[in-house]
Design an enzyme around this catalytic site. Structure first.
Site, PDB file in Angstrom:
ATOM      1  N   GLU A 144     -10.819   1.735  11.050  1.00 40.56           N
ATOM      2  CA  GLU A 144     -11.569   2.371   9.961  1.00 40.56           C
ATOM      3  C   GLU A 144     -10.630   2.934   8.884  1.00 40.56           C
ATOM      4  O   GLU A 144      -9.567   3.459   9.184  1.00 40.56           O
ATOM      5  CB  GLU A 144     -12.418   3.505  10.539  1.00 40.56           C
ATOM      6  CG  GLU A 144     -13.288   4.162   9.492  1.00 40.56           C
ATOM      7  CD  GLU A 144     -14.527   4.763  10.099  1.00 40.56           C
ATOM      8  OE1 GLU A 144     -15.277   4.021  10.768  1.00 40.56           O
ATOM      9  OE2 GLU A 144     -14.743   5.959   9.912  1.00 40.56           O
ATOM     10  N   TYR A 160     -18.034   5.445   3.254  1.00 40.74           N
ATOM     11  CA  TYR A 160     -18.652   5.681   1.946  1.00 40.74           C
ATOM     12  C   TYR A 160     -18.740   7.183   1.742  1.00 40.74           C
ATOM     13  O   TYR A 160     -19.531   7.866   2.393  1.00 40.74           O
ATOM     14  CB  TYR A 160     -20.045   5.059   1.918  1.00 40.74           C
ATOM     15  CG  TYR A 160     -20.672   5.029   0.546  1.00 40.74           C
ATOM     16  CD1 TYR A 160     -20.372   4.002  -0.342  1.00 40.74           C
ATOM     17  CD2 TYR A 160     -21.561   6.022   0.141  1.00 40.74           C
ATOM     18  CE1 TYR A 160     -20.956   3.969  -1.608  1.00 40.74           C
ATOM     19  CE2 TYR A 160     -22.142   5.992  -1.122  1.00 40.74           C
ATOM     20  CZ  TYR A 160     -21.833   4.963  -1.981  1.00 40.74           C
ATOM     21  OH  TYR A 160     -22.406   4.925  -3.236  1.00 40.74           O
ATOM     22  N   HIS A 197     -19.373   0.681   4.488  1.00 40.40           N
ATOM     23  CA  HIS A 197     -20.389   1.691   4.786  1.00 40.40           C
ATOM     24  C   HIS A 197     -21.174   1.968   3.506  1.00 40.40           C
ATOM     25  O   HIS A 197     -20.639   1.856   2.398  1.00 40.40           O
ATOM     26  CB  HIS A 197     -19.754   3.006   5.235  1.00 40.40           C
ATOM     27  CG  HIS A 197     -19.037   2.922   6.550  1.00 40.40           C
ATOM     28  ND1 HIS A 197     -18.821   4.040   7.345  1.00 40.40           N
ATOM     29  CD2 HIS A 197     -18.497   1.874   7.223  1.00 40.40           C
ATOM     30  CE1 HIS A 197     -18.168   3.677   8.453  1.00 40.40           C
ATOM     31  NE2 HIS A 197     -17.951   2.381   8.386  1.00 40.40           N
ATOM     32  N   ALA A 240     -32.010   6.415   7.575  1.00 33.28           N
ATOM     33  CA  ALA A 240     -31.248   5.170   7.454  1.00 33.28           C
ATOM     34  C   ALA A 240     -32.168   3.950   7.579  1.00 33.28           C
ATOM     35  O   ALA A 240     -31.928   2.917   6.947  1.00 33.28           O
ATOM     36  CB  ALA A 240     -30.168   5.130   8.527  1.00 33.28           C
ATOM     37  N   TYR A 286     -25.566   7.889  18.365  1.00 32.41           N
ATOM     38  CA  TYR A 286     -24.946   9.139  18.820  1.00 32.41           C
ATOM     39  C   TYR A 286     -25.159   9.291  20.328  1.00 32.41           C
ATOM     40  O   TYR A 286     -26.227   9.741  20.765  1.00 32.41           O
ATOM     41  CB  TYR A 286     -25.578  10.320  18.044  1.00 32.41           C
ATOM     42  CG  TYR A 286     -25.433  10.115  16.548  1.00 32.41           C
ATOM     43  CD1 TYR A 286     -24.354  10.667  15.872  1.00 32.41           C
ATOM     44  CD2 TYR A 286     -26.336   9.315  15.841  1.00 32.41           C
ATOM     45  CE1 TYR A 286     -24.182  10.430  14.507  1.00 32.41           C
ATOM     46  CE2 TYR A 286     -26.166   9.066  14.485  1.00 32.41           C
ATOM     47  CZ  TYR A 286     -25.087   9.630  13.828  1.00 32.41           C
ATOM     48  OH  TYR A 286     -24.908   9.377  12.489  1.00 32.41           O
ATOM     49  N   GLN A 309      -7.518  17.712  13.112  1.00 36.96           N
ATOM     50  CA  GLN A 309      -8.606  16.923  13.701  1.00 36.96           C
ATOM     51  C   GLN A 309      -9.257  17.708  14.842  1.00 36.96           C
ATOM     52  O   GLN A 309     -10.469  17.690  14.981  1.00 36.96           O
ATOM     53  CB  GLN A 309      -8.032  15.644  14.297  1.00 36.96           C
ATOM     54  CG  GLN A 309      -7.966  14.479  13.366  1.00 36.96           C
ATOM     55  CD  GLN A 309      -7.257  13.354  14.107  1.00 36.96           C
ATOM     56  OE1 GLN A 309      -6.099  13.481  14.480  1.00 36.96           O
ATOM     57  NE2 GLN A 309      -7.964  12.287  14.349  1.00 36.96           N
TER      58      GLN A 309
HETATM   59  P1  FAD Z   1     -30.509   8.456  10.577  1.00 34.85           P
HETATM   60  O1  FAD Z   1     -30.493   7.254  11.446  1.00 34.85           O
HETATM   61  O2  FAD Z   1     -31.454   8.469   9.433  1.00 34.85           O
HETATM   62  O3  FAD Z   1     -30.790   9.721  11.522  1.00 34.85           O
HETATM   63  C1  FAD Z   1     -30.614  11.052  11.020  1.00 34.85           C
HETATM   64  C2  FAD Z   1     -31.478  12.023  11.811  1.00 34.85           C
HETATM   65  O4  FAD Z   1     -32.855  11.761  11.526  1.00 34.85           O
HETATM   66  C3  FAD Z   1     -31.347  11.899  13.335  1.00 34.85           C
HETATM   67  O5  FAD Z   1     -31.461  13.165  13.887  1.00 34.85           O
HETATM   68  C4  FAD Z   1     -32.527  11.027  13.735  1.00 34.85           C
HETATM   69  O6  FAD Z   1     -32.968  11.282  15.063  1.00 34.85           O
HETATM   70  C5  FAD Z   1     -33.575  11.451  12.711  1.00 34.85           C
HETATM   71  N1  FAD Z   1     -34.528  10.389  12.353  1.00 34.85           N
HETATM   72  C6  FAD Z   1     -34.268   9.093  12.139  1.00 34.85           C
HETATM   73  N2  FAD Z   1     -35.397   8.431  11.793  1.00 34.85           N
HETATM   74  C7  FAD Z   1     -36.379   9.371  11.771  1.00 34.85           C
HETATM   75  C8  FAD Z   1     -37.796   9.319  11.472  1.00 34.85           C
HETATM   76  N3  FAD Z   1     -38.397   8.183  11.131  1.00 34.85           N
HETATM   77  N4  FAD Z   1     -38.503  10.483  11.520  1.00 34.85           N
HETATM   78  C9  FAD Z   1     -37.908  11.661  11.876  1.00 34.85           C
HETATM   79  N5  FAD Z   1     -36.574  11.755  12.181  1.00 34.85           N
HETATM   80  C10 FAD Z   1     -35.838  10.628  12.120  1.00 34.85           C
HETATM   81  N6  FAD Z   1     -21.202   9.710   6.725  1.00 34.85           N
HETATM   82  C11 FAD Z   1     -20.787   9.481   5.448  1.00 34.85           C
HETATM   83  O7  FAD Z   1     -21.030  10.299   4.546  1.00 34.85           O
HETATM   84  N7  FAD Z   1     -20.094   8.334   5.128  1.00 34.85           N
HETATM   85  C12 FAD Z   1     -19.770   7.382   6.057  1.00 34.85           C
HETATM   86  O8  FAD Z   1     -19.167   6.363   5.737  1.00 34.85           O
HETATM   87  C13 FAD Z   1     -20.189   7.612   7.418  1.00 34.85           C
HETATM   88  N8  FAD Z   1     -19.912   6.712   8.391  1.00 34.85           N
HETATM   89  C14 FAD Z   1     -20.343   6.939   9.681  1.00 34.85           C
HETATM   90  C15 FAD Z   1     -20.089   5.967  10.678  1.00 34.85           C
HETATM   91  C16 FAD Z   1     -20.508   6.176  11.985  1.00 34.85           C
HETATM   92  C17 FAD Z   1     -20.219   5.128  13.045  1.00 34.85           C
HETATM   93  C18 FAD Z   1     -21.199   7.366  12.341  1.00 34.85           C
HETATM   94  C19 FAD Z   1     -21.633   7.605  13.753  1.00 34.85           C
HETATM   95  C20 FAD Z   1     -21.486   8.324  11.356  1.00 34.85           C
HETATM   96  C21 FAD Z   1     -21.071   8.120  10.024  1.00 34.85           C
HETATM   97  N9  FAD Z   1     -21.339   9.044   9.003  1.00 34.85           N
HETATM   98  C22 FAD Z   1     -20.913   8.812   7.706  1.00 34.85           C
HETATM   99  C23 FAD Z   1     -22.077  10.282   9.305  1.00 34.85           C
HETATM  100  C24 FAD Z   1     -23.612  10.074   9.182  1.00 34.85           C
HETATM  101  O9  FAD Z   1     -23.931   9.755   7.868  1.00 34.85           O
HETATM  102  C25 FAD Z   1     -24.309  11.370   9.615  1.00 34.85           C
HETATM  103  O10 FAD Z   1     -24.157  11.554  10.989  1.00 34.85           O
HETATM  104  C26 FAD Z   1     -25.761  11.547   9.197  1.00 34.85           C
HETATM  105  O11 FAD Z   1     -26.135  12.905   9.461  1.00 34.85           O
HETATM  106  C27 FAD Z   1     -26.773  10.665   9.918  1.00 34.85           C
HETATM  107  O12 FAD Z   1     -26.736   9.378   9.460  1.00 34.85           O
HETATM  108  P2  FAD Z   1     -27.601   8.237  10.206  1.00 34.85           P
HETATM  109  O13 FAD Z   1     -27.429   6.995   9.436  1.00 34.85           O
HETATM  110  O14 FAD Z   1     -27.286   8.230  11.646  1.00 34.85           O
HETATM  111  O15 FAD Z   1     -29.091   8.819   9.974  1.00 34.85           O
END
Ligand code: FAD
Length: 301
Positions: A17, A49, A77, A125, A145, A212
């Site tokens: 990464e 991103y 991303h 997402a 997660y 970290q």
């Molecule tokens: P989602 O999948 O939308 O989930 C977020 C929360 O909403 C969760 O608690 C989930 O249970 C809940 N949820 C999902 N769908 C629903 C629904 N329909 N109704 C109600 N609740 C719901 N951050 C950055 O800024 N830039 C990056 O490049 C980046 N890369 C990452 C790469 C990885 C591998 C990981 C694990 C995380 C990364 N993050 C990054 C952090 C990430 O953006 C955060 O953890 C963020 O808070 C959640 O993103 P998500 O896409 O998992 O969200």
């Protein structure tokens, strides 16, 4: 090449990464990091991103550098917490023009000062995934997660929403970092039980400096096994020793994962080619990158 195809081969893949610079003036240095990281021949390199959900002006540039200049498959991303649909369409167009077909679709953390969600904006997402699918022929991954997302009411609710994300078109998942492999094995079992059958890439963070550690210990819900805590306590004020121990710990985690059938590993290398190099060297008989074609480019693109 689509990452979903790569993950179907059943071979071990190890990816790295990178994060893009905030300022355009730092791009040349970032390109140098890409060049050095490409030398270890990761299966692909992902480019984050922004951070904390913010937008990023340089992710596409860096992903282009990874794939079209250095010949390594790129995973760009893309987060949507701070972007409206217009911005997302703009970035998707830029990725399409550069033939970058792999995207990790994320909501992003919700910035504290943001009235979320704004009109014309995404809540989760899964909505971004639907938009990307409608836009073009991309291979889409998502985050998961093993210990539950910090905002989720429960790990059960989180995995229920994860299933929705996969059903929306997510073809693979990359995990949040974890320091106890049993947590991943337990998660994989629960995911499978829920009907989540896409490949899960295990995210491993080599802990190599005290900053970290501060960040990790402030993350709610990340379990720190006694063995990990002992390393931190013993070496926190000895930077070189901590780095060596952190690389060894990450290597050990990776070997245990592969031995137990988890073939796809993503290392949070945090722009440190030396750390990536040391881990890849430790695994030189375990991860053997595909043979190169004569022009020296990675044939998997
Ligand atoms: P989602 O999948 O939308 O989930 C977020 C929360 O909403 C969760 O608690 C989930 O249970 C809940 N949820 C999902 N769908 C629903 C629904 N329909 N109704 C109600 N609740 C719901 N951050 C950055 O800024 N830039 C990056 O490049 C980046 N890369 C990452 C790469 C990885 C591998 C990981 C694990 C995380 C990364 N993050 C990054 C952090 C990430 O953006 C955060 O953890 C963020 O808070 C959640 O993103 P998500 O896409 O998992 O969200």
């Amino acid at each position: 090449m689509k990452i979903s195809e790569l993950l179907r081969t059943k071979e071990v893949t190890i990816s790295c990464e990178l994060f893009p610079p905030k300022k355009g003036s730092e791009l040349a240095k970032a390109h140098e990091v890409v060049r050095e990281m490409a030398r270890v021949k990761p299966a692909f390199m992902s480019v984050t991103y922004g951070a904390s959900g913010g937008i990023s002006e340089h992710t596409v540039d860096l992903a282009n550098e990874v794939q079209n200049v250095n010949g390594v498959l790129a995973l760009a991303h893309l987060t949507c917490a701070s972007s409206g649909r217009d911005k997302i369409q703009e970035v998707l167009g830029e990725l399409q023009n550069r033939k970058i077909e792999n995207i990790l679709a994320l909501r992003g953390d919700i910035p504290a000062d943001l009235d979320f969600p704004l009109p014309n904006q995404y809540h989760h997402a899964s909505e971004l995934i639907e938009e990307i699918k409608a836009f073009g022929d991309f291979c889409i991954g998502g985050a998961c997660y093993p210990e539950g997302h910090p905002e989720a009411d429960s790990v059960e609710a989180d995995i229920e929403y994860l299933k929705q994300k996969v059903d929306a078109g997510c073809e693979f998942l990359t995990t949040q970092m974890f320091f106890d492999n049993n947590i991943l094995y337990n998660f994989l079992y629960r995911a499978l039980k829920k009907g989540i059958e896409v490949p899960v890439i295990a995210g491993i963070m080599p802990v190599t400096n005290a900053n970290q550690i501060k960040r990790i210990t402030s993350l709610s819900g990340t379990a720190l096994p006694a063995r990990f805590r002992a390393i931190v306590e013993r070496f926190a004020d000895k930077p070189a020793a901590l780095k060596q121990a952190g690389i060894a710990y990450a290597t050990d985690q990776i070997i245990d994962l592969i031995a137990n059938g988890v073939n796809n590993i993503h290392i949070y290398t945090m722009n440190k080619p030396d750390v990536a190099g040391a881990i890849f060297q430790n695994l030189s008989e375990i991860y053997i990158p595909g043979q190169e074609p004569e022009d020296g480019r990675n044939q998997k693109i």
